[in-house]
Design an enzyme around this catalytic site. Structure first.
Site, PDB file in Angstrom:
ATOM      1  N   LYS A  35       0.844  -1.202   0.000  1.00  0.00           N
ATOM      2  CA  LYS A  35       0.000   0.000   0.000  1.00  0.00           C
ATOM      3  C   LYS A  35       0.879   1.252   0.000  1.00  0.00           C
ATOM      4  O   LYS A  35       2.097   1.153   0.223  1.00  0.00           O
ATOM      5  CB  LYS A  35      -0.918  -0.026   1.217  1.00  0.00           C
ATOM      6  CG  LYS A  35      -0.187   0.043   2.542  1.00  0.00           C
ATOM      7  CD  LYS A  35      -1.140  -0.270   3.692  1.00  0.00           C
ATOM      8  CE  LYS A  35      -0.427  -0.175   5.020  1.00  0.00           C
ATOM      9  NZ  LYS A  35      -1.222  -0.741   6.119  1.00  0.00           N
ATOM     10  N   TYR A 256      18.764  28.964   9.821  1.00  0.00           N
ATOM     11  CA  TYR A 256      17.630  29.764  10.304  1.00  0.00           C
ATOM     12  C   TYR A 256      17.496  29.663  11.820  1.00  0.00           C
ATOM     13  O   TYR A 256      17.618  28.574  12.381  1.00  0.00           O
ATOM     14  CB  TYR A 256      16.324  29.277   9.669  1.00  0.00           C
ATOM     15  CG  TYR A 256      16.203  29.624   8.205  1.00  0.00           C
ATOM     16  CD1 TYR A 256      16.199  30.960   7.781  1.00  0.00           C
ATOM     17  CD2 TYR A 256      16.072  28.621   7.245  1.00  0.00           C
ATOM     18  CE1 TYR A 256      16.074  31.272   6.434  1.00  0.00           C
ATOM     19  CE2 TYR A 256      15.933  28.929   5.903  1.00  0.00           C
ATOM     20  CZ  TYR A 256      15.939  30.266   5.498  1.00  0.00           C
ATOM     21  OH  TYR A 256      15.819  30.570   4.177  1.00  0.00           O
TER      22      TYR A 256
HETATM   23  C1  PLP Z   1      -0.580  -1.827   6.650  1.00  0.00           C
HETATM   24  C2  PLP Z   1      -1.205  -3.103   7.015  1.00  0.00           C
HETATM   25  C3  PLP Z   1      -0.418  -4.234   7.262  1.00  0.00           C
HETATM   26  C4  PLP Z   1       1.089  -4.186   7.271  1.00  0.00           C
HETATM   27  O1  PLP Z   1       1.498  -3.587   8.469  1.00  0.00           O
HETATM   28  P1  PLP Z   1       3.047  -3.395   8.839  1.00  0.00           P
HETATM   29  O2  PLP Z   1       3.030  -2.834  10.207  1.00  0.00           O
HETATM   30  O3  PLP Z   1       3.597  -2.428   7.843  1.00  0.00           O
HETATM   31  O4  PLP Z   1       3.676  -4.721   8.731  1.00  0.00           O
HETATM   32  C5  PLP Z   1      -1.064  -5.429   7.518  1.00  0.00           C
HETATM   33  N1  PLP Z   1      -2.421  -5.503   7.549  1.00  0.00           N
HETATM   34  C6  PLP Z   1      -3.207  -4.435   7.339  1.00  0.00           C
HETATM   35  C7  PLP Z   1      -4.681  -4.573   7.401  1.00  0.00           C
HETATM   36  C8  PLP Z   1      -2.626  -3.194   7.074  1.00  0.00           C
HETATM   37  O5  PLP Z   1      -3.407  -2.132   6.863  1.00  0.00           O
END
Ligand code: PLP
Length: 368
Positions: A35, A256
Site C-alpha cells: 500500500k 535559520y
Molecule cells: C498496513 C497493514 C499491514 C502491514 O502492516 P506493517 O506494520 O507495515 O507490517 C497489515 N495488515 C493491514 C490490514 C494493514 O493495513
C-alpha cells in the site's frame, strides 16, 4: 545537471527481507503489503524484489491495476475493500480479492452483477476499533455474505493494535479465535510486528501473514529491537552530496534561527537535501547522517532545500570530506555502512513508515 539527491531501491534487500518473513512463518502464505505505493518505494520498483510473495495486499484500486499491468496474475487483496459500487466491477475484471468490513459493502455486493463470484476476506474488529465487524455482529455478517451468489470463499481477517508493544496480541487473538472457532475459511492476522514477535505462538498460526514495514527494512518494534537484530536490510537509501563547506569559529551559528552555535572551530558541509525532498523538518541538531559512510550529525534547522552536517568525525578519521562527498540521509552508503531509517525517524519523533512514504516527487528514484 539535476540536484544530486537520489533515492535507491535495493532489490536484493527486498528479496532478503521477504525470505526473512517466510522463515518467521514457514507454514503461512505471505501477502507482501504494498500500500501507499509500496511504502513510498514505488510498486514498479519493488515488484522484482517481492514477486516471490504469494500475493500483494494494498488499498488503492489504481495500484492494484498497476500490479496487474506488471503481469502479476496471482492474488491481490484490497485491505479496505471497495469504496463504492463500481469498484466491484474492477474487482470482477481484475480478479481482486477484497476485504468486507461493513454492512454497506455487503449491500453493494448483493447488488453487484458478476459472472464469477468474489473471494472475500471478512474483517473482524477484535479491539482496534478501526475497521471490521465486532464479535457480536461478525457471525451474522458471515451468514449474510455466505448466502450471496456473488460470494465465493470467505476468509477471516483481523488486525492487531499492539503487536509491537507490551500489551501484545493475547486479548485480540482470544477474541478472534473464540468468535471464529467453528467457521470455515482461511485466517489472516499478523502484520510485521505480529509475525516477528508472535509467530512462534501457535494461536497465531494462520494461513496468510501480512508483513509491510519489515519488508522495507524498518524494525516494527524499534527501539526495542533494530533491523540488525531482526536481520533485515534497508531497501531504500536516500543519498545526496555536499554542495558547499563552511569553516566556523567559536560562537558562529548555523542556519535559520541560529539554533546551533559552534563552541570551537569546526567544519561543516551543506547537503542538497531539505524538507521539500521529504527529509523531516523536525530533525534536530544531532540527527544521525553518513558522510562518505562516516556517521556524523546534522547541525541547526532543516531548511527547504539544504541541511548542514558536522564534518568533524570525517576529519578525525583522516578523510578529506568536502565538496561532492556522498551523504546518506538513511539507508546504505556506497561503502556499505548502514544508517537505519529508524534512527532518523526516532530523531524526528516519528516512525520509519512516515519517512519512507514522504520522499517527495522531486527526488529521482533508481532501482539497484
Ligand atoms: C498496513 C497493514 C499491514 C502491514 O502492516 P506493517 O506494520 O507495515 O507490517 C497489515 N495488515 C493491514 C490490514 C494493514 O493495513
Amino acid at each position: 545537471m539535476p540536484r544530486p539527491i537520489q533515492a535507491f531501491v535495493h532489490t536484493d534487500a527486498l528479496r532478503h527481507n521477504l525470505a526473512r518473513m517466510r522463515a518467521a512463518a514457514p507454514d503461512a502464505r505471505v501477502w507482501a503489503v504494498v500500500k501507499a505505493n509500496a511504502y513510498g518505494h514505488g510498486i514498479e520498483r519493488v515488484f522484482e524484489g517481492l514477486r516471490g510473495a504469494d500475493g500483494f495486499a494494498l488499498l488503492d484500486l489504481d495500484e492494484a491495476q498497476r500490479l496487474r499491468s506488471l503481469g502479476w496474475r496471482g492474488p491481490v487483496l484490497l485491505l479496505e475493500g471497495v469504496f463504492e459500487s463500481r469498484d466491484l466491477e474492477l474487482c470482477s475484471r481484475l480478479d481482486l480479492w477484497h476485504t468486507v468490513h461493513c454492512d454497506e459493502q455487503i449491500d453493494m455486493l448483493s447488488r453487484h452483477k458478476t459472472q464469477v463470484p468474489h473471494r472475500i476476506f471478512l474483517k473482524m474488529n477484535s479491539g482496534m476499533n478501526r475497521l471490521g465487524f465486532t464479535p457480536t455482529r461478525f457471525r451474522s455478517a458471515w451468514t449474510r455474505l455466505n448466502q450471496l451468489p456473488q460470494v465465493d470463499e470467505i476468509s477471516l481477517i483481523t488486525h492487531f493494535s499492539d503487536a509491537d508493544g507490551p500489551k501484545g496480541i493475547a486479548e485480540q487473538i482470544a477474541t478472534f479465535t473464540k468468535t471464529t472457532e467453528d467457521l470455515p475459511g482461511e485466517r489472516s492476522t499478523c502484520n510485521s510486528a505480529g509475525l516477528l514477535r508472535h509467530a512462534g505462538d501457535t494461536a497465531v498460526a494462520a494461513d496468510w501473514v501480512r508483513p509491510g514495514i519489515a519488508l522495507y527494512g524498518s524494525a516494527p518494534d524499534f527501539p526495542e529491537r533494530n533491523i540488525a537484530q531482526w536481520d533485515l536490510q534497508p531497501t531504500m537509501s536516500l543519498r545526496s552530496r555536499i554542495i558547499a563547506t563552511q569553516d566556523l569559529q567559536a560562537g558562529d551559528t548555523v542556519g535559520y534561527g541560529s539554533s546551533f552555535k559552534a563552541d570551537a572551530p569546526m567544519r561543516l558541509g551543506v547537503v542538497a537535501c531539505g524538507y521539500a525532498d521529504g527529509y523531516p523538518r523536525h530533525c534536530p541538531t544531532g540527527t544521525p547522517v553518513l558522510v562518505d559512510g562516516v556517521r556524523t550529525r546534522t547541525l541547526g534547522r532543516v531548511s527547504m532545500d539544504m541541511i548542514a552536517v558536522d564534518l568533524t568525525p570525517c576529519v578525525e578519521t583522516g578523510h578529506e570530506a568536502g565538496f561532492g562527498s556522498e551523504v546518506t540521509l538513511w539507508g546504505k552508503a556506497s561503502n556499505g555502512t548502514v544508517l537505519p531509517i529508524d534512527d532518523v525517524a526516532q530523531a524526528a519523533g516519528t516512525v520509519g513508515y512516515e519517512l519512507m512514504c514522504a520522499v517527495s516527487n522531486r527526488v529521482g528514484f533508481t532501482q539497484d
